[in-house]
Design a protein around this motif. Sequence first.
Motif, PDB file in Angstrom:
ATOM      1  N   TYR A 159      42.890  39.069  35.201  1.00  0.00           N
ATOM      2  CA  TYR A 159      43.149  39.074  36.647  1.00  0.00           C
ATOM      3  C   TYR A 159      43.724  40.361  37.218  1.00  0.00           C
ATOM      4  O   TYR A 159      43.677  40.590  38.416  1.00  0.00           O
ATOM      5  CB  TYR A 159      44.086  37.923  37.003  1.00  0.00           C
ATOM      6  N   GLN A 160      44.303  41.208  36.355  1.00  0.00           N
ATOM      7  CA  GLN A 160      45.013  42.358  36.913  1.00  0.00           C
ATOM      8  C   GLN A 160      44.086  43.285  37.684  1.00  0.00           C
ATOM      9  O   GLN A 160      44.456  43.855  38.712  1.00  0.00           O
ATOM     10  CB  GLN A 160      45.734  43.127  35.805  1.00  0.00           C
ATOM     11  N   GLY A 161      42.842  43.408  37.194  1.00  0.00           N
ATOM     12  CA  GLY A 161      41.890  44.280  37.879  1.00  0.00           C
ATOM     13  C   GLY A 161      41.730  43.913  39.352  1.00  0.00           C
ATOM     14  O   GLY A 161      41.578  44.787  40.209  1.00  0.00           O
ATOM     15  N   VAL A 176      44.048  41.795  41.066  1.00  0.00           N
ATOM     16  CA  VAL A 176      45.335  41.595  41.737  1.00  0.00           C
ATOM     17  C   VAL A 176      46.100  42.899  41.899  1.00  0.00           C
ATOM     18  O   VAL A 176      46.637  43.195  42.960  1.00  0.00           O
ATOM     19  CB  VAL A 176      46.197  40.589  40.938  1.00  0.00           C
ATOM     20  N   ALA A 177      46.155  43.660  40.840  1.00  0.00           N
ATOM     21  CA  ALA A 177      46.983  44.873  40.881  1.00  0.00           C
ATOM     22  C   ALA A 177      46.274  46.029  40.185  1.00  0.00           C
ATOM     23  O   ALA A 177      46.719  46.488  39.141  1.00  0.00           O
ATOM     24  CB  ALA A 177      48.335  44.605  40.240  1.00  0.00           C
ATOM     25  N   PRO A 178      45.183  46.485  40.754  1.00  0.00           N
ATOM     26  CA  PRO A 178      44.425  47.536  40.070  1.00  0.00           C
ATOM     27  C   PRO A 178      45.223  48.830  39.908  1.00  0.00           C
ATOM     28  O   PRO A 178      44.955  49.608  38.999  1.00  0.00           O
ATOM     29  CB  PRO A 178      43.221  47.745  41.000  1.00  0.00           C
ATOM     30  N   TRP A 179      46.214  48.996  40.772  1.00  0.00           N
ATOM     31  CA  TRP A 179      46.976  50.254  40.700  1.00  0.00           C
ATOM     32  C   TRP A 179      47.771  50.388  39.410  1.00  0.00           C
ATOM     33  O   TRP A 179      48.278  51.452  39.088  1.00  0.00           O
ATOM     34  CB  TRP A 179      47.921  50.356  41.899  1.00  0.00           C
ATOM     35  N   LEU A 180      47.889  49.285  38.652  1.00  0.00           N
ATOM     36  CA  LEU A 180      48.601  49.394  37.378  1.00  0.00           C
ATOM     37  C   LEU A 180      47.764  50.124  36.337  1.00  0.00           C
ATOM     38  O   LEU A 180      48.238  50.447  35.262  1.00  0.00           O
ATOM     39  CB  LEU A 180      48.974  48.005  36.859  1.00  0.00           C
ATOM     40  N   GLY A 181      46.522  50.356  36.668  1.00  0.00           N
ATOM     41  CA  GLY A 181      45.680  51.113  35.758  1.00  0.00           C
ATOM     42  C   GLY A 181      44.927  50.210  34.818  1.00  0.00           C
ATOM     43  O   GLY A 181      45.392  49.116  34.487  1.00  0.00           O
ATOM     44  N   ALA A 206      37.714  45.495  28.522  1.00  0.00           N
ATOM     45  CA  ALA A 206      36.326  45.930  28.606  1.00  0.00           C
ATOM     46  C   ALA A 206      35.400  44.718  28.651  1.00  0.00           C
ATOM     47  O   ALA A 206      34.446  44.661  29.440  1.00  0.00           O
ATOM     48  CB  ALA A 206      35.983  46.813  27.408  1.00  0.00           C
ATOM     49  N   ILE A 207      35.702  43.745  27.808  1.00  0.00           N
ATOM     50  CA  ILE A 207      34.857  42.554  27.747  1.00  0.00           C
ATOM     51  C   ILE A 207      34.884  41.819  29.084  1.00  0.00           C
ATOM     52  O   ILE A 207      33.843  41.465  29.638  1.00  0.00           O
ATOM     53  CB  ILE A 207      35.343  41.625  26.607  1.00  0.00           C
ATOM     54  N   ASP A 208      36.101  41.648  29.621  1.00  0.00           N
ATOM     55  CA  ASP A 208      36.212  41.001  30.930  1.00  0.00           C
ATOM     56  C   ASP A 208      35.412  41.755  31.978  1.00  0.00           C
ATOM     57  O   ASP A 208      34.707  41.151  32.796  1.00  0.00           O
ATOM     58  CB  ASP A 208      37.687  40.938  31.355  1.00  0.00           C
ATOM     59  N   ALA A 209      35.511  43.075  31.950  1.00  0.00           N
ATOM     60  CA  ALA A 209      34.829  43.886  32.964  1.00  0.00           C
ATOM     61  C   ALA A 209      33.318  43.714  32.849  1.00  0.00           C
ATOM     62  O   ALA A 209      32.618  43.538  33.854  1.00  0.00           O
ATOM     63  CB  ALA A 209      35.219  45.350  32.802  1.00  0.00           C
ATOM     64  N   ILE A 210      32.808  43.753  31.632  1.00  0.00           N
ATOM     65  CA  ILE A 210      31.351  43.643  31.452  1.00  0.00           C
ATOM     66  C   ILE A 210      30.877  42.264  31.889  1.00  0.00           C
ATOM     67  O   ILE A 210      29.907  42.123  32.637  1.00  0.00           O
ATOM     68  CB  ILE A 210      30.983  43.880  29.968  1.00  0.00           C
ATOM     69  N   VAL A 211      31.607  41.245  31.434  1.00  0.00           N
ATOM     70  CA  VAL A 211      31.164  39.892  31.735  1.00  0.00           C
ATOM     71  C   VAL A 211      31.181  39.630  33.238  1.00  0.00           C
ATOM     72  O   VAL A 211      30.299  38.969  33.781  1.00  0.00           O
ATOM     73  CB  VAL A 211      32.042  38.870  30.985  1.00  0.00           C
ATOM     74  N   SER A 212      32.164  40.211  33.925  1.00  0.00           N
ATOM     75  CA  SER A 212      32.206  39.907  35.350  1.00  0.00           C
ATOM     76  C   SER A 212      31.254  40.796  36.155  1.00  0.00           C
ATOM     77  O   SER A 212      30.715  40.359  37.171  1.00  0.00           O
ATOM     78  CB  SER A 212      33.633  39.985  35.886  1.00  0.00           C
ATOM     79  N   SER A 244      29.104  51.796  37.345  1.00  0.00           N
ATOM     80  CA  SER A 244      30.541  51.522  37.285  1.00  0.00           C
ATOM     81  C   SER A 244      31.033  51.969  35.918  1.00  0.00           C
ATOM     82  O   SER A 244      30.224  52.247  35.027  1.00  0.00           O
ATOM     83  CB  SER A 244      30.809  50.022  37.469  1.00  0.00           C
ATOM     84  N   SER A 245      32.333  52.066  35.776  1.00  0.00           N
ATOM     85  CA  SER A 245      32.805  52.484  34.452  1.00  0.00           C
ATOM     86  C   SER A 245      34.162  51.863  34.155  1.00  0.00           C
ATOM     87  O   SER A 245      34.936  51.524  35.042  1.00  0.00           O
ATOM     88  CB  SER A 245      32.872  54.000  34.350  1.00  0.00           C
ATOM     89  N   THR A 246      34.453  51.684  32.890  1.00  0.00           N
ATOM     90  CA  THR A 246      35.692  51.065  32.415  1.00  0.00           C
ATOM     91  C   THR A 246      36.177  51.828  31.195  1.00  0.00           C
ATOM     92  O   THR A 246      35.382  52.124  30.312  1.00  0.00           O
ATOM     93  CB  THR A 246      35.427  49.609  31.988  1.00  0.00           C
TER      94      THR A 246
END
Lengths: 409, 295, 261, 280, 366
Positions: free
Chosen positions: B254-256, B258-263, A217-223, A203-205
């Motif tokens: 939460y946006q990732g 709920v609304a991923p299209w926002l980038g 980025a931190i949220d993405a990694i942690v989740s 995956s990538s962020t």
Amino acid sequence: RGGDGAAPAQDESGTKVDFGVTREPCPDTGHPDRGCIYLGTISDLTEGPFKALATSIVESQKAFWKRVNDQGGIGGYDIDMTTHVADNKYNPQIHNQVYQEMKGDVLALTQTLGSPTTAAILPDLESTQMVSVPASWTSLWGFEEVVLESGANYCVESMNAVDFAADDLGAKSVMAVHFQGDYGDDAAAGAKLAAEGRGLTFSSTVTQTGQDNQGGAIDAIVSAKPDVVVLTVGPTDAAVIVGQTAARGFTGKFIGTSPTWNQGLLASPAASAIKALYYQSAPWKPWGTDSPGHEAMRAALSGVTPNDGYTSGWVWAYPLKAALEKAAENKDLTRAGVLNAVRQLESVDYEGMLPEGAGRFSGTPDESLVRQSLIYRPQEGEPTGVGLVKDFFTGPTAEGFRFEKPCYT
Amino acid sequence: MSEFLQSLVRGLGTGSVYALLALGFVIIHKSTRVISFAQPAFMLAGAVLVAHLSPGVGFFLAVPVAALVIAALALGVERTVLRPMIGKPVFVVAIITIGVDVVVRVVTNAFIGLDVLPVGDPWGLTTVSLLGVEVQQRYLVMLATTVAVVVALFAFFRFSRTGLAMRAVAHDQEVALAQGIRVGSVFALSWALAGGLAALAGVFVATGAGVDQQLWVVALKALPAVILGGLDSLGGAVAGGLAVGVVESLVGTYQGDVAPWLGPNFALVAPYALMLVVLLVRPHGLFGAKEVERL
Amino acid sequence: MLEANNLEVVYDDVVLVLRGVSLKVPEGRVVALLGANGAGKTTLLRALSGLLGVHEGKVTRGRVTLDGEPIHRASPSRIAALGVKQALEGRRVLAQLTVEENLRVGGHTAPRAVKRNLERMYELFPRLRERRGQSAGYLSGGEQQMLSIGRALMSEPRYLLLDEPSLGLAPLVVQQIRDLVVKINADGTTVLLVEQNATMALSIADHGYVLETGKVVMDSPAVALLADEDVREFYLGLGGEGAARSFRDVKHYKRRKRWLS
Amino acid sequence: MNPTANPAADPTANPAANPVLEFEDVTLAFAGVTAIDGVSFHVDPGELFAIIGPNGAGKTSIFNVLSGVYRPRSGSVRFEGRELLGVRPHRIAALGIARTFQNVELFAHLNVVENLMLGRHHHMRCGALAAFAWLGPARREELANRAAVEEVVDFLELAPWRRMPVGLLPYGVRKRVELGRALAMEPKVLLLDEPVAGMNAEETEDMARFVLDVREELGIAIVLVEHDMGLVMDLADRVLVLDFGRPIRTGTPAEVQRDPDVVRAYLGEARDHQGTGGAA
Amino acid sequence: MRGRPELYTSYAQDTAFLNTRPKRAWTGALVAFALLVPFLVTDDLLVLLATGFVAAIGAIGLNIVTGYAGQVSLGHAFFLAIGAYTGAALSGDPDGRVIGFGVTSLPVWLLASGLVAGLAGLLVAPLAVRLRGLYLAIVTLGLVFLGEHVFREWTSLTGGPGIGRPAAVPELLGVRLDRPSAWFTGPQQLYLLMFVLLVVFGVLARNLVRSRIGRAFAAVRDRDLAAAVIGVDPTRYKVLAFAISSFYAGVAGSLLFAVNGFFDPGSFGLLLSVQYIAMVLIGGAGTISGAIMGALFITLLPRVTRELPEVLPFISADATGAVTVFQVEAVLYGLLIVVFLIVEPRGLVGIWARVRNYWRTWPFSY
Ligand SMILES: Nc1ncnc2c1ncn2[C@@H]1O[C@H](COP(=O)(O)OP(=O)(O)OP(=O)(O)O)[C@@H](O)[C@H]1O
Ligand SMILES: Nc1ncnc2c1ncn2[C@@H]1O[C@H](COP(=O)(O)OP(=O)(O)OP(=O)(O)O)[C@@H](O)[C@H]1O
Ligand SMILES: [Mg+2]
Ligand SMILES: [Mg+2]
């Protein structure tokens, strides 16, 4: 007027010259009997994001060319790189402006820092046959004849990092956390290729520079909790990401691409997390290594605080030196002559700083691609804060990779 | 739920830094009607100063010293550069502060060096458990400091003549002068306060990782905060700062989903989006004073 | 005594507005200053209160003294602290602030007496008490004028420079202002009164000056001015015979007479 | 001025029958203040109607209602029979109501001619594209309106200041420019808010002359708010007296002056209001 | 009329574009000189001047909304970006890495860029007309940040940050103006092109601001409440000013990078907006010539500060020492702006006015 002036001419030994080469000696090299070859530098020297790196590159290359001059110069010429140094503030427009200002007075560029910035002058570099040395490791440069790249590019470096993660760390999932742009995108592309090749979850962020901008980025990694994160960011950002994820209970490993590292991180609040979780990939060996090239560099730069910006600047200069020597040998120090010399380079003598065979600019991109890189870990007491984990190696992905276009577009 | 609470607390933590910065902007605006774009530079300078001082004198002495030094620097800038501009168009003054920012920042950059500079704070990334939520100590410290600063400022403006004098100066310098208010001193005071606050904020931002050249960018987050809160309201600055921090944090969390299209990284510009929406409804921010005008 | 000596004032380094004006405001008196629009009355007041700087104006010659001490180089806040206070022309209320805050700002140099003086102002102008919590910018023109005068009085100045206080006030209030000036003067405040309403001004002044294009053209006791032909005609609006004219009669002839042009 | 454009000269208008302006039971309140409290009046064509009253009585507020700046809570305002409530200010201006302001509201950075040209804004049609090109119609229109403005300049004797930014003009001249701008609009009704405040006797006379000329030569109906009783009593046909937003008397100047309520609330005792120049 | 050249005999003369003889003479001389420049200076300066001319078009646009209509906008970079991407996409290579439609004809993409940006301005205007002063300034700045986000994410259009895309292709009647031709070098051609465009857009703007619309802008700026009461609809003119200003920004944006040939989304940040505001203020708000002077000043200033250290003996030309020549340059840049505005807050136009007044009254002061 318009136009750049300089018409082709010949010096007394019959060498053809045009731009940036004079019979008069360089202003301050102290060899009145030699002519002068002027090289240009366009770097990020005041307000831009890469100032810290850029200053050390410039200083290192100064020392590099001084050493060349002390060793007799090239074909009866000294090399001057102090007269034409310009600050691009990491802005393509400024980059282009200062380039336009110096382009009539230099034979080649010993540094052009940044990708969007260099891209802004690339058509001009091509049309004027201005050979130039980038201060980055983008896979794109492998396809640009006028651009002299050294070492493994980000793409290859990340392939090897992922292969290392799979083989030595037993990783099953990989996440690329990266800046946008050539640096991050190139590395992420390599990581993806390798992960897919090795059957790892990928995956990538993307993230941006700035300490308070790493939340996403931190949220993405942690989740996502990947086993390994391939980081292509800046040092402070890395500190924030590694520190905060660890603080939130993340226990996977990080492998940072070379510009991600700075020894200052060992003194940062994130130090303990970094020591525990962080690996560092690199295209070449750090400051404190024993090789003729490294030793020469340390001697030439005695008195500076060790930093691998110096190492990079030094290594990057070798191919240009080789090209100039070849051109002098060919008695053609015109721009066209230098480019021609580049086309004839079978290999470059990196004085042991890169493995044998590196610098084959005569071949196709696939042939000249350097596929070896190294892995380090943070280690206190080392000059630049890292200790070797895995010497030059080529992972299976890079080994079998057909390099036909830049990894990212 | 705990994810939400953690996100909220992180937001409040960073938000309190934005609030400190926003207070600086508001104080200067309150007395001069100018937005000082030199705040980012003062913030960076404060952090750099602490980074250099704290190995010698310790963090807790370094912070007040740095805040004072930066306050003095701001005072000097006000004296030399802004004083001659009293009564000149505010946007011209704003551009001048940008010039000041460039100068101060470039000079400060020279003191950062090649490595990331830690500020030497004692908190690091240690967390404490608060009602079952893991919270970083430094966020608690930031929040507490902000509250203390805000209370002190409120008291100051409430119980001294200066608060009223500042507003008088802001709205009509000639009237203020005619009432015997020392306009120069009011300006100096507000710049010094704002400089000190910026320095403090800078230190807090740098506690997580260290000082680098890009630290100043954080100060720009104070802009949506002040607009959200209302340019002339201290309370608004605090509310705006916290709101920006929380929105940024929650959107990031939460946006990732709920609304991923926002980038990706929409969180970083979410405060601006929020600001646009709020201003559509309230053209002077949440707590800003309406312009008083009649024919 | 507040005194201007041979004062010359220039705006923007180019516009010469006062050309050698001398004027005396003896302690305890009411002095009236008359003059057409643009004569330089306001400029003279600014020179006395130190507010020229705000308007890019400078005293280029002559001096202003307060009890013999030169003050034309002093800062406005210092001059205000010495007790010389100008009530600005044209209702310069602080629109965003409430009525009461405006008054408090006026008491900046006398913080201890603020409470007492607030009460005094509300008694003088009951209208302001009704509006005390309202933004001053929403007041009617006349209410703003009252506020502006009240604000100047808040610091109990020794010398009060009033710039057209009756502007836009109802006749009844003009009478009140007139009485007010008499009263504060009796209480010890010296007043320099700039007025277009010359009848009112001269009726309470001890002495009067007439300013025309930056020069003092008349300088006499108020009674003498009241009797003067030209003053009667141009400032009091009385015909040569002393009878009030109707505007309907004057409309078809034009006069353009000035003392100095 | 251009006599053919004068609405009052329009033979189809029937001045006697229809008031130009009708103000009917209007109430306007702000938080805590009832600025206008059930006020009614009407203005006939060609009439000079004065409104007086203590400070804060609601005079300017009436003007603001007429020009669409304030929206009253109740009541009705009609202009030539047409309801004005809810019509936006610039539309009302275009219908033919022009005014001057208590605190001069000129455009400080523009010169006199430009300020007057702005008065003619709604007489001009050219759009952005035509303006960019400055050809044909746009240019012709500009010149025609410029001629109209120059007539106003002549009429009000503003020629010496034509090219001066109004911010630099003496106060008295500014008031005159404001009147000029209103006249350039070629209104049917002219609202004057304290036109002679802050003027000395001589300047007041000049202004009075202009007001009378406007009325006589152009036949425009005028509503006048003023504290200078000499002027009001001299010029007005009828006078409305307000106090605290409420009408206390309407009548001829002579009637009003004698009314004890008016004297108590507004004029004050013991003064002869006739013929004193200045503001009392 | 000899001896009294300033006497007008008709309103047409008075309102004419260049209404005095000295103005005509000066303008003529200036244009003639500008046309000679490409044959006098080197290419790098021509490129810089061409960029300056384009910036001047953008600054004129900002001046319309800020200097004339009084709406201070920090969102100019956003509209410049819209223009730049419209132009680049329209004229881009259809088979390239990023979106391109291959319409390389300059007039087409130039107009389209202006229109698209103008439309964007029109969309934003309703928000803008509700706000004033610094609120408006910072909200429009918010636009820049949101725009940056969009451009960062929309990589198929922009190429992405740090990578970028080729800019609009300046092709006129089938001739690529950025490439050398038989008679001229690329920079010479670009210089002339930009100069002509600046003159065209400058004259158009000048016409606009002296028309009823320009006056309405000024009225709304000086006092919008009063403007409404005398018949000028403030909302309409604020919106119009925004739209026209954005149109100019769009045009300038599409041309701005045509000189370089390449740009990335990072170019459209706060800094760019601030530079344009600085151009307007340094030139002198509310004049067309001021905007042009300001744009040239800001564009040329870095070049000047780059040259300065060489003539200042006390600065070492060292690139890496404790105090580097580049820091000195950057500091000088900031300082010059500060000092300039302190000395002359009315901008270059103010200096000009002072000089003129000085000579008019010379040798008498007052
Ligand atoms: N800030 C300024 N810059 C330039 N000129 C000024 C300035 N202020 C006033 N003036 C000029 O100085 C002259 C005198 O102005 P001043 O305001 O002192 O007159 P005044 O007698 O108070 O008139 P008024 O009755 O209108 O208040 C006028 O011609 C005016 O144009
Ligand atoms: N926009 C507003 N908001 C609040 N109050 C207002 C507003 N406009 C007017 N008022 C109040 O309404 C009342 C009437 O004001 P208005 O301006 O109509 O008085 P006026 O009769 O013109 O008085 P003056 O003779 O002093 O000019 C005043 O008390 C004023 O404070
Ligand atoms: Mg005056
Ligand atoms: Mg009124």
